[in-house]
Design a protein around this motif. Structure first.
Motif, mmCIF file in Angstrom:
data_model
loop_
_atom_site.group_PDB
_atom_site.id
_atom_site.type_symbol
_atom_site.label_atom_id
_atom_site.label_comp_id
_atom_site.label_asym_id
_atom_site.label_seq_id
_atom_site.Cartn_x
_atom_site.Cartn_y
_atom_site.Cartn_z
ATOM 1 N N ASP A 375 -1.911 18.462 23.096
ATOM 2 C CA ASP A 375 -2.654 19.217 24.111
ATOM 3 C C ASP A 375 -3.305 20.423 23.438
ATOM 4 O O ASP A 375 -2.617 21.381 23.060
ATOM 5 C CB ASP A 375 -1.711 19.672 25.229
ATOM 6 C CG ASP A 375 -2.453 20.305 26.396
ATOM 7 O OD1 ASP A 375 -3.574 20.820 26.190
ATOM 8 O OD2 ASP A 375 -1.914 20.311 27.517
ATOM 9 N N LYS A 376 -4.626 20.379 23.270
ATOM 10 C CA LYS A 376 -5.332 21.461 22.571
ATOM 11 C C LYS A 376 -5.303 22.775 23.349
ATOM 12 O O LYS A 376 -5.473 23.838 22.762
ATOM 13 C CB LYS A 376 -6.777 21.034 22.299
ATOM 14 C CG LYS A 376 -6.908 19.938 21.259
ATOM 15 C CD LYS A 376 -8.348 19.640 20.922
ATOM 16 C CE LYS A 376 -9.055 18.922 22.042
ATOM 17 N NZ LYS A 376 -10.432 18.491 21.661
ATOM 18 N N ASN A 377 -5.115 22.704 24.649
ATOM 19 C CA ASN A 377 -5.089 23.924 25.451
ATOM 20 C C ASN A 377 -3.801 24.713 25.253
ATOM 21 O O ASN A 377 -3.799 25.943 25.257
ATOM 22 C CB ASN A 377 -5.262 23.579 26.937
ATOM 23 C CG ASN A 377 -6.620 22.981 27.238
ATOM 24 O OD1 ASN A 377 -7.631 23.425 26.696
ATOM 25 N ND2 ASN A 377 -6.653 21.968 28.086
ATOM 26 N N THR A 378 -2.698 23.985 25.072
ATOM 27 C CA THR A 378 -1.399 24.656 24.915
ATOM 28 C C THR A 378 -0.872 24.579 23.486
ATOM 29 O O THR A 378 0.143 25.200 23.178
ATOM 30 C CB THR A 378 -0.363 24.023 25.855
ATOM 31 O OG1 THR A 378 -0.186 22.637 25.493
ATOM 32 C CG2 THR A 378 -0.826 24.110 27.307
ATOM 33 N N ASN A 379 -1.549 23.796 22.617
ATOM 34 C CA ASN A 379 -1.087 23.558 21.248
ATOM 35 C C ASN A 379 0.334 23.000 21.228
ATOM 36 O O ASN A 379 1.156 23.353 20.375
ATOM 37 C CB ASN A 379 -1.154 24.847 20.414
ATOM 38 C CG ASN A 379 -2.575 25.245 20.100
ATOM 39 O OD1 ASN A 379 -3.465 24.412 19.976
ATOM 40 N ND2 ASN A 379 -2.811 26.540 19.993
ATOM 41 N N GLN A 380 0.598 22.108 22.163
ATOM 42 C CA GLN A 380 1.909 21.482 22.251
ATOM 43 C C GLN A 380 1.758 19.957 22.312
ATOM 44 O O GLN A 380 0.706 19.438 22.676
ATOM 45 C CB GLN A 380 2.670 21.977 23.491
ATOM 46 C CG GLN A 380 3.051 23.449 23.426
ATOM 47 C CD GLN A 380 3.840 23.885 24.639
ATOM 48 O OE1 GLN A 380 3.785 23.248 25.688
ATOM 49 N NE2 GLN A 380 4.595 24.962 24.500
ATOM 50 N N TYR A 381 2.865 19.281 21.968
ATOM 51 C CA TYR A 381 2.888 17.826 22.024
ATOM 52 C C TYR A 381 3.511 17.371 23.341
ATOM 53 O O TYR A 381 4.526 17.912 23.783
ATOM 54 C CB TYR A 381 3.669 17.247 20.845
ATOM 55 C CG TYR A 381 2.955 17.429 19.531
ATOM 56 C CD1 TYR A 381 1.931 16.565 19.157
ATOM 57 C CD2 TYR A 381 3.283 18.466 18.668
ATOM 58 C CE1 TYR A 381 1.251 16.720 17.956
ATOM 59 C CE2 TYR A 381 2.619 18.640 17.464
ATOM 60 C CZ TYR A 381 1.606 17.757 17.115
ATOM 61 O OH TYR A 381 0.932 17.931 15.933
ATOM 62 N N LEU A 382 2.882 16.363 23.935
ATOM 63 C CA LEU A 382 3.335 15.838 25.212
ATOM 64 C C LEU A 382 3.879 14.425 25.009
ATOM 65 O O LEU A 382 3.282 13.611 24.303
ATOM 66 C CB LEU A 382 2.186 15.801 26.220
ATOM 67 C CG LEU A 382 1.420 17.127 26.418
ATOM 68 C CD1 LEU A 382 0.274 16.917 27.397
ATOM 69 C CD2 LEU A 382 2.357 18.221 26.893
ATOM 70 N N PHE A 383 5.014 14.145 25.630
ATOM 71 C CA PHE A 383 5.660 12.836 25.521
ATOM 72 C C PHE A 383 6.033 12.382 26.919
ATOM 73 O O PHE A 383 6.799 13.043 27.613
ATOM 74 C CB PHE A 383 6.897 12.937 24.630
ATOM 75 C CG PHE A 383 7.662 11.645 24.490
ATOM 76 C CD1 PHE A 383 7.261 10.683 23.586
ATOM 77 C CD2 PHE A 383 8.794 11.403 25.266
ATOM 78 C CE1 PHE A 383 7.971 9.492 23.446
ATOM 79 C CE2 PHE A 383 9.507 10.228 25.131
ATOM 80 C CZ PHE A 383 9.096 9.263 24.220
#
Length: 426
Positions: A375-383
Protein backbone atom coordinates in the motif's frame (compact mmCIF):
# COMPACT_ATOMS: atom_id res chain seq x y z
CA UNK A 1 30.03 -25.26 -8.09
CA UNK A 2 30.48 -25.37 -11.82
CA UNK A 3 28.70 -24.27 -14.99
CA UNK A 4 26.42 -26.37 -17.18
CA UNK A 5 26.70 -26.49 -20.11
CA UNK A 6 30.40 -25.96 -19.46
CA UNK A 7 31.39 -24.39 -22.78
CA UNK A 8 30.83 -20.61 -22.79
CA UNK A 9 30.64 -18.66 -26.02
CA UNK A 10 33.30 -15.94 -26.43
CA UNK A 11 30.59 -13.67 -27.88
CA UNK A 12 27.58 -13.95 -25.58
CA UNK A 13 26.62 -15.92 -22.46
CA UNK A 14 23.27 -15.99 -20.68
CA UNK A 15 22.90 -17.42 -17.17
CA UNK A 16 19.76 -18.12 -15.16
CA UNK A 17 20.11 -18.01 -11.39
CA UNK A 18 21.26 -15.96 -8.42
CA UNK A 19 23.91 -13.52 -9.68
CA UNK A 20 25.86 -13.90 -6.44
CA UNK A 21 26.81 -17.48 -7.35
CA UNK A 22 27.16 -16.69 -11.04
CA UNK A 23 29.66 -13.88 -10.46
CA UNK A 24 31.55 -16.02 -7.91
CA UNK A 25 31.85 -18.75 -10.53
CA UNK A 26 33.00 -16.30 -13.21
CA UNK A 27 35.77 -15.11 -10.88
CA UNK A 28 36.87 -18.74 -10.38
CA UNK A 29 36.69 -19.44 -14.11
CA UNK A 30 39.17 -16.74 -15.08
CA UNK A 31 36.96 -13.71 -15.72
CA UNK A 32 38.46 -11.66 -12.89
CA UNK A 33 39.50 -8.29 -14.32
CA UNK A 34 38.06 -9.05 -17.76
CA UNK A 35 34.97 -6.83 -17.99
CA UNK A 36 35.14 -3.36 -19.56
CA UNK A 37 31.69 -2.37 -18.29
CA UNK A 38 29.30 -3.81 -15.72
CA UNK A 39 25.80 -2.40 -15.42
CA UNK A 40 23.52 -3.01 -12.44
CA UNK A 41 19.85 -2.19 -12.80
CA UNK A 42 19.31 -4.06 -9.60
CA UNK A 43 16.67 -4.03 -6.90
CA UNK A 44 15.54 -0.52 -5.95
CA UNK A 45 14.04 -1.65 -2.63
CA UNK A 46 10.93 0.36 -3.39
CA UNK A 47 8.65 -1.94 -1.44
CA UNK A 48 6.78 -2.98 -4.56
CA UNK A 49 6.31 -6.71 -5.10
CA UNK A 50 7.69 -7.54 -8.54
CA UNK A 51 5.36 -10.34 -9.49
CA UNK A 52 4.44 -11.24 -13.05
CA UNK A 53 0.84 -10.81 -14.22
CA UNK A 54 -0.74 -13.87 -15.82
CA UNK A 55 -3.64 -12.68 -17.92
CA UNK A 56 -4.94 -16.18 -18.61
CA UNK A 57 -5.35 -16.95 -14.93
CA UNK A 58 -6.04 -13.41 -13.75
CA UNK A 59 -3.39 -13.55 -10.99
CA UNK A 60 0.15 -12.35 -10.33
CA UNK A 61 2.84 -15.02 -10.07
CA UNK A 62 5.91 -14.98 -7.83
CA UNK A 63 8.31 -17.28 -6.02
CA UNK A 64 7.48 -17.01 -2.27
CA UNK A 65 11.17 -16.71 -1.34
CA UNK A 66 11.55 -13.72 -3.68
CA UNK A 67 8.37 -12.20 -2.28
CA UNK A 68 9.59 -12.67 1.28
CA UNK A 69 13.03 -11.25 0.47
CA UNK A 70 11.45 -8.13 -1.04
CA UNK A 71 9.40 -7.55 2.10
CA UNK A 72 12.34 -8.19 4.44
CA UNK A 73 14.63 -5.84 2.49
CA UNK A 74 12.07 -3.05 2.54
CA UNK A 75 11.49 -3.41 6.28
CA UNK A 76 15.22 -3.62 6.97
CA UNK A 77 17.27 -1.44 4.61
CA UNK A 78 20.51 -2.60 6.25
CA UNK A 79 19.76 -6.13 5.09
CA UNK A 80 19.15 -4.81 1.56
CA UNK A 81 22.46 -2.94 1.61
CA UNK A 82 24.34 -5.94 2.97
CA UNK A 83 23.04 -8.24 0.23
CA UNK A 84 23.66 -5.64 -2.47
CA UNK A 85 27.22 -4.97 -1.30
CA UNK A 86 28.20 -8.63 -1.82
CA UNK A 87 27.23 -8.32 -5.46
CA UNK A 88 28.91 -4.95 -5.94
CA UNK A 89 32.15 -6.35 -4.54
CA UNK A 90 32.03 -9.27 -6.98
CA UNK A 91 31.32 -6.90 -9.86
CA UNK A 92 34.41 -4.92 -8.92
CA UNK A 93 36.50 -8.12 -8.96
CA UNK A 94 35.31 -8.82 -12.48
CA UNK A 95 35.97 -5.27 -13.70
CA UNK A 96 39.16 -4.53 -15.64
CA UNK A 97 41.64 -1.84 -14.66
CA UNK A 98 40.20 0.37 -17.41
CA UNK A 99 36.58 -0.62 -16.79
CA UNK A 100 33.54 1.30 -15.59
CA UNK A 101 30.73 0.33 -13.23
CA UNK A 102 27.27 1.86 -13.71
CA UNK A 103 24.52 1.36 -11.13
CA UNK A 104 20.97 2.56 -11.70
CA UNK A 105 18.60 3.27 -8.80
CA UNK A 106 16.08 5.81 -7.55
CA UNK A 107 16.04 8.19 -4.63
CA UNK A 108 14.75 6.00 -1.77
CA UNK A 109 18.07 4.15 -1.41
CA UNK A 110 20.19 6.09 -3.91
CA UNK A 111 22.17 8.25 -1.51
CA UNK A 112 22.94 5.30 0.78
CA UNK A 113 24.07 3.19 -2.15
CA UNK A 114 26.33 6.02 -3.36
CA UNK A 115 28.07 6.16 0.03
CA UNK A 116 28.56 2.40 -0.17
CA UNK A 117 29.98 2.74 -3.69
CA UNK A 118 32.32 5.52 -2.50
CA UNK A 119 33.63 3.18 0.17
CA UNK A 120 34.02 0.26 -2.22
CA UNK A 121 35.50 2.01 -5.28
CA UNK A 122 36.99 5.06 -3.54
CA UNK A 123 35.51 8.56 -3.72
CA UNK A 124 38.24 9.57 -6.16
CA UNK A 125 36.87 7.02 -8.65
CA UNK A 126 33.37 8.49 -8.67
CA UNK A 127 32.83 9.97 -12.14
CA UNK A 128 29.21 11.04 -12.45
CA UNK A 129 25.65 11.04 -11.21
CA UNK A 130 23.40 11.00 -14.25
CA UNK A 131 19.70 11.83 -14.05
CA UNK A 132 17.42 9.89 -16.39
CA UNK A 133 13.96 11.39 -16.79
CA UNK A 134 11.85 8.26 -16.79
CA UNK A 135 8.32 9.72 -16.59
CA UNK A 136 6.53 12.72 -18.05
CA UNK A 137 3.84 12.45 -15.39
CA UNK A 138 5.47 12.06 -11.97
CA UNK A 139 4.64 8.97 -9.96
CA UNK A 140 3.40 9.63 -6.41
CA UNK A 141 6.24 9.33 -3.91
CA UNK A 142 5.31 11.15 -0.68
CA UNK A 143 2.05 13.12 -0.42
CA UNK A 144 2.39 15.98 -2.94
CA UNK A 145 5.97 15.02 -3.90
CA UNK A 146 6.31 13.04 -7.12
CA UNK A 147 9.03 10.98 -8.73
CA UNK A 148 10.02 11.37 -12.37
CA UNK A 149 13.71 10.40 -12.50
CA UNK A 150 16.19 7.65 -11.75
CA UNK A 151 19.92 8.00 -11.08
CA UNK A 152 22.92 6.35 -12.66
CA UNK A 153 26.10 6.34 -10.57
CA UNK A 154 29.25 5.90 -12.65
CA UNK A 155 32.52 4.66 -11.10
CA UNK A 156 35.87 3.69 -12.52
CA UNK A 157 38.04 0.88 -11.26
CA UNK A 158 41.13 3.12 -11.53
CA UNK A 159 42.06 6.48 -13.02
CA UNK A 160 43.09 4.58 -16.13
CA UNK A 161 39.54 4.20 -17.42
CA UNK A 162 38.60 4.65 -21.07
CA UNK A 163 38.52 8.37 -21.89
CA UNK A 164 36.88 9.17 -25.22
CA UNK A 165 38.26 12.26 -26.95
CA UNK A 166 35.64 14.84 -27.83
CA UNK A 167 32.88 13.18 -25.78
CA UNK A 168 31.15 15.21 -23.08
CA UNK A 169 28.31 13.30 -21.41
CA UNK A 170 25.58 15.53 -19.89
CA UNK A 171 24.38 14.81 -16.37
CA UNK A 172 20.67 15.05 -17.27
CA UNK A 173 19.17 12.70 -19.87
CA UNK A 174 15.70 13.81 -20.93
CA UNK A 175 16.02 13.03 -24.62
CA UNK A 176 16.17 9.25 -24.85
CA UNK A 177 12.71 7.94 -24.04
CA UNK A 178 10.77 7.02 -20.93
CA UNK A 179 8.84 4.09 -19.48
CA UNK A 180 5.62 5.44 -20.99
CA UNK A 181 6.87 5.37 -24.60
CA UNK A 182 8.55 1.99 -25.14
CA UNK A 183 6.43 1.43 -28.24
CA UNK A 184 7.35 -1.66 -30.27
CA UNK A 185 10.08 -2.52 -27.74
CA UNK A 186 7.55 -3.10 -24.98
CA UNK A 187 7.52 -6.66 -23.64
CA UNK A 188 5.37 -5.62 -20.64
CA UNK A 189 8.13 -6.88 -18.37
CA UNK A 190 8.20 -4.79 -15.15
CA UNK A 191 10.65 -1.85 -15.20
CA UNK A 192 11.82 -2.56 -18.76
CA UNK A 193 14.39 0.05 -19.86
CA UNK A 194 14.46 1.71 -23.31
CA UNK A 195 17.09 0.36 -25.67
CA UNK A 196 18.29 3.91 -26.36
CA UNK A 197 19.16 4.32 -22.66
CA UNK A 198 21.20 1.13 -22.78
CA UNK A 199 22.91 2.21 -25.99
CA UNK A 200 24.04 5.50 -24.47
CA UNK A 201 25.47 3.77 -21.40
CA UNK A 202 27.41 1.32 -23.57
CA UNK A 203 28.62 3.92 -26.08
CA UNK A 204 29.87 6.37 -23.45
CA UNK A 205 31.99 3.76 -21.68
CA UNK A 206 33.29 1.16 -24.16
CA UNK A 207 34.59 0.51 -27.64
CA UNK A 208 33.50 -2.21 -30.08
CA UNK A 209 34.31 -5.79 -29.04
CA UNK A 210 34.50 -4.83 -25.37
CA UNK A 211 33.24 -7.39 -22.85
CA UNK A 212 30.28 -6.00 -20.90
CA UNK A 213 28.07 -7.49 -18.19
CA UNK A 214 24.50 -7.13 -16.94
CA UNK A 215 23.65 -9.36 -13.99
CA UNK A 216 20.09 -8.07 -13.52
CA UNK A 217 19.21 -8.31 -17.20
CA UNK A 218 15.39 -8.40 -16.85
CA UNK A 219 13.81 -8.16 -20.29
CA UNK A 220 17.20 -8.00 -22.05
CA UNK A 221 17.32 -4.39 -23.30
CA UNK A 222 21.03 -4.12 -22.42
CA UNK A 223 21.82 -7.23 -24.46
CA UNK A 224 19.86 -6.06 -27.48
CA UNK A 225 21.83 -2.81 -27.38
CA UNK A 226 25.09 -4.74 -26.96
CA UNK A 227 24.35 -6.79 -30.08
CA UNK A 228 23.54 -3.68 -32.13
CA UNK A 229 26.77 -2.01 -30.98
CA UNK A 230 29.00 -5.06 -31.52
CA UNK A 231 29.93 -5.73 -27.90
CA UNK A 232 30.55 -9.11 -26.31
CA UNK A 233 28.42 -9.77 -23.25
CA UNK A 234 27.72 -11.99 -20.25
CA UNK A 235 24.38 -11.57 -18.49
CA UNK A 236 22.08 -13.22 -15.99
CA UNK A 237 18.76 -13.01 -14.22
CA UNK A 238 17.16 -15.01 -11.44
CA UNK A 239 13.74 -15.03 -13.09
CA UNK A 240 12.85 -17.81 -15.51
CA UNK A 241 10.40 -15.45 -17.19
CA UNK A 242 13.13 -12.80 -17.63
CA UNK A 243 15.34 -15.36 -19.36
CA UNK A 244 12.47 -16.44 -21.60
CA UNK A 245 11.65 -12.83 -22.60
CA UNK A 246 15.34 -12.09 -23.19
CA UNK A 247 15.85 -15.16 -25.39
CA UNK A 248 12.76 -14.30 -27.42
CA UNK A 249 13.96 -10.73 -27.99
CA UNK A 250 17.40 -11.95 -29.05
CA UNK A 251 15.81 -14.52 -31.37
CA UNK A 252 13.88 -11.63 -32.91
CA UNK A 253 17.16 -10.14 -34.15
CA UNK A 254 18.54 -13.51 -35.24
CA UNK A 255 20.57 -14.37 -32.12
CA UNK A 256 20.18 -17.82 -30.54
CA UNK A 257 21.68 -18.26 -27.06
CA UNK A 258 22.05 -21.26 -24.80
CA UNK A 259 20.94 -20.93 -21.19
CA UNK A 260 23.59 -21.73 -18.57
CA UNK A 261 23.26 -22.65 -14.91
CA UNK A 262 25.65 -22.68 -11.99
CA UNK A 263 25.14 -26.03 -10.23
CA UNK A 264 26.50 -27.80 -7.17
CA UNK A 265 28.35 -31.05 -6.75
CA UNK A 266 26.74 -33.77 -4.65
CA UNK A 267 27.27 -33.13 -0.93
CA UNK A 268 27.10 -36.28 1.21
CA UNK A 269 26.62 -34.22 4.38
CA UNK A 270 23.13 -33.28 3.13
CA UNK A 271 21.96 -36.91 3.23
CA UNK A 272 19.86 -37.80 6.28
CA UNK A 273 18.37 -41.29 6.22
CA UNK A 274 16.53 -41.46 2.86
CA UNK A 275 16.37 -37.67 2.33
CA UNK A 276 18.70 -35.19 0.61
CA UNK A 277 17.99 -31.79 2.16
CA UNK A 278 19.49 -28.88 0.21
CA UNK A 279 19.11 -25.29 1.47
CA UNK A 280 21.26 -23.48 -1.10
CA UNK A 281 19.77 -21.04 -3.59
CA UNK A 282 21.63 -22.94 -6.32
CA UNK A 283 19.10 -25.23 -8.03
CA UNK A 284 19.28 -28.97 -7.54
CA UNK A 285 20.20 -30.27 -11.00
CA UNK A 286 20.55 -33.42 -13.06
CA UNK A 287 24.34 -33.10 -12.63
CA UNK A 288 24.00 -33.19 -8.82
CA UNK A 289 21.43 -36.01 -9.02
CA UNK A 290 23.71 -38.20 -11.14
CA UNK A 291 26.61 -37.66 -8.72
CA UNK A 292 24.29 -38.54 -5.82
CA UNK A 293 23.19 -41.75 -7.52
CA UNK A 294 26.76 -42.73 -8.39
CA UNK A 295 27.88 -42.17 -4.79
CA UNK A 296 25.08 -43.83 -2.83
CA UNK A 297 22.83 -45.60 -5.32
CA UNK A 298 19.08 -45.48 -4.75
CA UNK A 299 19.28 -44.87 -1.00
CA UNK A 300 17.70 -41.40 -1.31
CA UNK A 301 13.95 -41.34 -1.91
CA UNK A 302 13.19 -37.67 -1.15
CA UNK A 303 15.03 -34.59 -2.33
CA UNK A 304 14.08 -31.27 -0.73
CA UNK A 305 15.42 -28.07 -2.29
CA UNK A 306 14.59 -24.41 -2.69
CA UNK A 307 15.01 -24.63 -6.46
CA UNK A 308 15.19 -27.35 -9.11
CA UNK A 309 16.43 -27.29 -12.67
CA UNK A 310 14.04 -28.78 -15.20
CA UNK A 311 16.52 -31.42 -16.38
CA UNK A 312 16.05 -33.54 -13.21
CA UNK A 313 12.96 -35.07 -14.84
CA UNK A 314 15.24 -36.80 -17.34
CA UNK A 315 16.62 -39.05 -14.58
CA UNK A 316 14.58 -42.26 -14.70
CA UNK A 317 16.77 -44.75 -12.83
CA UNK A 318 14.99 -44.38 -9.51
CA UNK A 319 11.70 -43.35 -7.97
CA UNK A 320 12.43 -40.07 -6.18
CA UNK A 321 10.04 -37.46 -4.82
CA UNK A 322 11.12 -33.85 -5.33
CA UNK A 323 9.83 -31.32 -2.81
CA UNK A 324 10.21 -27.56 -2.81
CA UNK A 325 11.22 -26.14 0.55
CA UNK A 326 8.99 -23.11 1.00
CA UNK A 327 8.31 -20.50 3.71
CA UNK A 328 5.17 -21.18 5.71
CA UNK A 329 2.08 -19.39 4.38
CA UNK A 330 -1.01 -19.52 6.57
CA UNK A 331 -3.70 -17.22 7.94
CA UNK A 332 -1.03 -15.25 9.82
CA UNK A 333 0.91 -14.36 6.66
CA UNK A 334 4.17 -15.49 5.07
CA UNK A 335 7.11 -16.36 7.31
CA UNK A 336 10.50 -18.04 7.10
CA UNK A 337 10.43 -19.06 10.77
CA UNK A 338 8.92 -22.36 9.69
CA UNK A 339 9.22 -24.10 6.31
CA UNK A 340 6.94 -26.54 4.53
CA UNK A 341 7.50 -29.09 1.77
CA UNK A 342 5.55 -28.64 -1.45
CA UNK A 343 5.63 -31.62 -3.87
CA UNK A 344 6.96 -30.74 -7.30
CA UNK A 345 4.63 -31.86 -10.12
CA UNK A 346 5.87 -34.79 -12.21
CA UNK A 347 5.60 -34.89 -16.01
CA UNK A 348 4.21 -38.20 -17.20
CA UNK A 349 3.39 -39.87 -20.49
CA UNK A 350 -0.12 -41.34 -20.58
CA UNK A 351 -2.41 -42.84 -23.18
CA UNK A 352 -3.65 -39.37 -24.14
CA UNK A 353 -0.20 -37.78 -24.27
CA UNK A 354 1.86 -35.81 -21.77
CA UNK A 355 0.33 -34.60 -18.53
CA UNK A 356 1.47 -33.17 -15.20
CA UNK A 357 0.80 -35.12 -12.04
CA UNK A 358 0.01 -32.47 -9.38
CA UNK A 359 -0.30 -34.21 -6.00
CA UNK A 360 -1.76 -31.30 -4.04
CA UNK A 361 -3.44 -28.69 -6.29
CA UNK A 362 -4.36 -26.38 -3.41
CA UNK A 363 -0.84 -26.20 -2.02
CA UNK A 364 0.78 -25.99 -5.46
CA UNK A 365 -1.38 -22.99 -6.39
CA UNK A 366 -0.87 -21.35 -2.98
CA UNK A 367 2.89 -21.32 -3.53
CA UNK A 368 2.78 -19.90 -7.06
CA UNK A 369 0.73 -16.72 -6.65
CA UNK A 370 1.32 -13.35 -4.99
CA UNK A 371 0.26 -13.15 -1.34
CA UNK A 372 0.92 -9.61 -0.12
CA UNK A 373 0.19 -6.19 -1.59
CA UNK A 374 2.14 -3.00 -0.95
CA UNK A 375 0.00 0.00 0.00
CA UNK A 376 1.84 3.11 -1.25
CA UNK A 377 -0.36 5.39 0.84
CA UNK A 378 0.59 3.77 4.15
CA UNK A 379 3.91 2.15 3.11
CA UNK A 380 2.65 -1.09 4.60
CA UNK A 381 2.07 -4.63 3.36
CA UNK A 382 -1.45 -5.99 3.25
CA UNK A 383 -2.30 -9.69 3.56
CA UNK A 384 -5.86 -10.93 3.06
CA UNK A 385 -6.10 -14.64 3.82
CA UNK A 386 -9.81 -14.93 3.00
CA UNK A 387 -9.37 -13.29 -0.40
CA UNK A 388 -6.41 -15.58 -1.06
CA UNK A 389 -8.52 -18.67 -0.30
CA UNK A 390 -11.22 -17.50 -2.69
CA UNK A 391 -8.65 -16.88 -5.41
CA UNK A 392 -7.15 -20.37 -4.98
CA UNK A 393 -10.54 -22.04 -5.22
CA UNK A 394 -11.33 -20.09 -8.39
CA UNK A 395 -8.03 -21.25 -9.89
CA UNK A 396 -8.68 -24.87 -8.93
CA UNK A 397 -12.03 -24.66 -10.72
CA UNK A 398 -10.69 -22.90 -13.82
CA UNK A 399 -7.54 -25.01 -14.25
CA UNK A 400 -9.10 -28.40 -13.62
CA UNK A 401 -6.53 -30.90 -14.87
CA UNK A 402 -5.15 -28.59 -17.56
CA UNK A 403 -1.84 -27.77 -15.86
CA UNK A 404 0.22 -27.63 -19.06
CA UNK A 405 0.42 -24.35 -20.96
CA UNK A 406 2.97 -25.21 -23.64
CA UNK A 407 4.86 -28.23 -25.00
CA UNK A 408 8.04 -27.91 -27.06
CA UNK A 409 9.30 -31.08 -28.75
CA UNK A 410 13.06 -31.26 -29.18
CA UNK A 411 15.38 -33.77 -30.81
CA UNK A 412 16.40 -35.38 -27.49
CA UNK A 413 13.59 -34.54 -25.09
CA UNK A 414 10.43 -32.48 -24.68
CA UNK A 415 10.15 -29.27 -22.65
CA UNK A 416 6.89 -28.61 -20.81
CA UNK A 417 5.80 -25.26 -19.41
CA UNK A 418 3.01 -25.28 -16.86
CA UNK A 419 0.36 -22.58 -16.40
CA UNK A 420 2.56 -20.85 -13.81
CA UNK A 421 5.63 -20.69 -16.05
CA UNK A 422 7.57 -23.58 -14.48
CA UNK A 423 9.50 -25.89 -16.80
CA UNK A 424 9.84 -29.69 -16.87
CA UNK A 425 11.53 -32.19 -19.16
CA UNK A 426 10.44 -35.59 -20.43
Amino acid sequence: MHVVPKELSPERVLFRGDNLYIMEQLVKDGYKGKFDLIYFDGPFNSGMIFSMPNDKLGVNLINPWDELAGVRHYLDSQLFMKDYLKRIQLARELLSETGLFVLQIYQKEGHYVKVMLDQEFGRHNFLAEIIWKMENNPRPFHSQFGLSHECLFVYSQTNNYLKKDGLLVPSVWDDIGIYETLGDENTFYPSQKPEKLMERIIEMSTEERALIGDFYCGSGSFLIAAEKLNRRWIASDNSQLAIKVTKERLAGIGIAVEEHLVVDHFDNSLVHSDTYNKQSNIPFSLFELKELHTAIGDKVKNINAIKFSSDIDLFTDASITFNYTMPLIDDKGISEQEVVLVPRPKPRLGNDGIYLDVQDPYRWILYQIQHVEFDKNTNQYLFDWDALQLRIQQLIDSIGNQWIDEIQHGAEYTIIKDVFGNYYSI
